[in-house]
Write a protein that holds these residues in place. Sequence first.
Motif, PDB file in Angstrom:
ATOM      1  N   THR A 151      79.409 -26.454 -84.132  1.00 47.89           N
ATOM      2  CA  THR A 151      80.589 -25.697 -84.563  1.00 47.89           C
ATOM      3  C   THR A 151      80.181 -24.483 -85.390  1.00 47.89           C
ATOM      4  O   THR A 151      80.742 -23.388 -85.228  1.00 47.89           O
ATOM      5  N   ALA A 152      79.207 -24.661 -86.282  1.00 52.29           N
ATOM      6  CA  ALA A 152      78.728 -23.535 -87.093  1.00 52.29           C
ATOM      7  C   ALA A 152      78.137 -22.448 -86.209  1.00 52.29           C
ATOM      8  O   ALA A 152      78.402 -21.250 -86.410  1.00 52.29           O
ATOM      9  N   SER A 154      78.876 -21.782 -83.133  1.00 49.12           N
ATOM     10  CA  SER A 154      79.973 -21.138 -82.399  1.00 49.12           C
ATOM     11  C   SER A 154      80.721 -20.149 -83.295  1.00 49.12           C
ATOM     12  O   SER A 154      81.033 -19.027 -82.867  1.00 49.12           O
ATOM     13  N   LEU A 155      81.010 -20.551 -84.526  1.00 49.07           N
ATOM     14  CA  LEU A 155      81.746 -19.674 -85.429  1.00 49.07           C
ATOM     15  C   LEU A 155      80.936 -18.439 -85.793  1.00 49.07           C
ATOM     16  O   LEU A 155      81.479 -17.336 -85.918  1.00 49.07           O
ATOM     17  N   VAL A 156      79.627 -18.623 -85.964  1.00 51.96           N
ATOM     18  CA  VAL A 156      78.775 -17.476 -86.281  1.00 51.96           C
ATOM     19  C   VAL A 156      78.736 -16.508 -85.107  1.00 51.96           C
ATOM     20  O   VAL A 156      78.771 -15.284 -85.277  1.00 51.96           O
ATOM     21  N   LEU A 158      81.106 -16.070 -82.916  1.00 51.48           N
ATOM     22  CA  LEU A 158      82.403 -15.398 -82.852  1.00 51.48           C
ATOM     23  C   LEU A 158      82.590 -14.393 -83.985  1.00 51.48           C
ATOM     24  O   LEU A 158      83.508 -13.564 -83.928  1.00 51.48           O
ATOM     25  N   ASN A 159      81.734 -14.474 -84.992  1.00 48.64           N
ATOM     26  CA  ASN A 159      81.862 -13.591 -86.150  1.00 48.64           C
ATOM     27  C   ASN A 159      81.189 -12.238 -85.940  1.00 48.64           C
ATOM     28  O   ASN A 159      81.140 -11.431 -86.853  1.00 48.64           O
ATOM     29  N   ARG A 160      80.662 -11.981 -84.775  1.00 49.73           N
ATOM     30  CA  ARG A 160      79.998 -10.713 -84.494  1.00 49.73           C
ATOM     31  C   ARG A 160      80.988  -9.717 -83.900  1.00 49.73           C
ATOM     32  O   ARG A 160      81.705 -10.025 -82.946  1.00 49.73           O
ATOM     33  N   LEU A 173      81.837 -17.160 -94.670  1.00 46.62           N
ATOM     34  CA  LEU A 173      81.896 -17.954 -93.447  1.00 46.62           C
ATOM     35  C   LEU A 173      81.241 -19.317 -93.646  1.00 46.62           C
ATOM     36  O   LEU A 173      81.762 -20.350 -93.195  1.00 46.62           O
ATOM     37  N   LEU A 176      83.552 -21.549 -95.574  1.00 44.77           N
ATOM     38  CA  LEU A 176      84.640 -22.057 -94.742  1.00 44.77           C
ATOM     39  C   LEU A 176      84.156 -23.135 -93.775  1.00 44.77           C
ATOM     40  O   LEU A 176      84.835 -24.138 -93.564  1.00 44.77           O
ATOM     41  N   VAL A 177      82.978 -22.936 -93.194  1.00 40.67           N
ATOM     42  CA  VAL A 177      82.435 -23.917 -92.252  1.00 40.67           C
ATOM     43  C   VAL A 177      82.190 -25.248 -92.953  1.00 40.67           C
ATOM     44  O   VAL A 177      82.556 -26.320 -92.451  1.00 40.67           O
ATOM     45  N   LEU A 180      85.386 -26.930 -93.955  1.00 41.53           N
ATOM     46  CA  LEU A 180      86.105 -27.376 -92.760  1.00 41.53           C
ATOM     47  C   LEU A 180      85.723 -28.796 -92.379  1.00 41.53           C
ATOM     48  O   LEU A 180      86.532 -29.534 -91.813  1.00 41.53           O
TER      49      LEU A 180
END
Length: 310
Positions: A151-152, A154-156, A158-160, A173, A176-177, A180
């Motif tokens: 999950t981390a 994936s979020l990283v 998407l953060n680009r 971020l 939040l991860v 979460l």
Amino acid sequence: MSDLLTAEAYAEEADVRRFPVLRAILAERSARTGLILVGVVVLAALLAPVAAALTGHGPDQQFRSEALAENGLPIGPSAHFLLGADGNGRDVLVRTLYGARISLLVGIPATTLALVAGTAVGLVAGFFPGRTDRLLSLGTDVALSFPFVVTALSLVALNRGGDGEPVVDPVLLVVLVISLFAWTYFARLTRGLVVVLRNRPFVEAALSIGVSRRRLIVREILPNVLPVVAVYWAVQLPVNILAEATLSFLGVGVQAPTASWGNMIAEAQRSSLYQVQPWFLLGPGIAMFVTVLGFNAIGSGIRNVLDPQG
């Protein structure tokens, strides 16, 4: 008359439950030891700019001519570099102190945010059985089913943004991860405590004299839950600090050149320069060990005070 007696019993039990624990916690040896260790780490983090000013070494400044030998290997501890240098000629001591700032900046907010969210969910789920409890418990189970590292990652990703730069600050971020995932443990703990408390006599007494459920949860249930949750906060905090270090070690947390214990250890491991300059690895490693030990000691001390028979 019976209602009056019930109200008096409710008030008497509520007063008994409001005991001063802070003095007892401070008198407990494990808690004092933990507070001293954590205080040293916090003080070191606060004094990081002072160390940088005294040495003249910024956390990201490179001193290749001074800190690297002729063969390009980093020097060990010396008068100018107390813990030696890394492979880029940066001061390991200064970077370790600044790394403490990142670990605390991530760990404390992430754990506190998880505590607030998880406690709120657990209070509602535990006090209102039936559909509300089932839905919130299902949501907790779903959140727990997501793998942390995947999950981390994936979020990283998407953060680009389009230019390759992060849209959200990487430190925020990571907070939040971690929160979460961490809130689910607080939610389960709180729910279990509230399920036991809602059948206690003081709850029945409060309901019988017309105390609203909202007031009962906030004024009576929550104070009984908070001491245990506070213990878990102290236990979960070092876990979250290690989680930040893990993410940084994997390259998905705080990014270089920003100093964090995780990416310092990752750099030492990738380059194998710790074989030449062991403080490259030992500096952040020992700092992380002291921090985790301190918070675990605090949690153990609080637990000893609140549950001496446990």
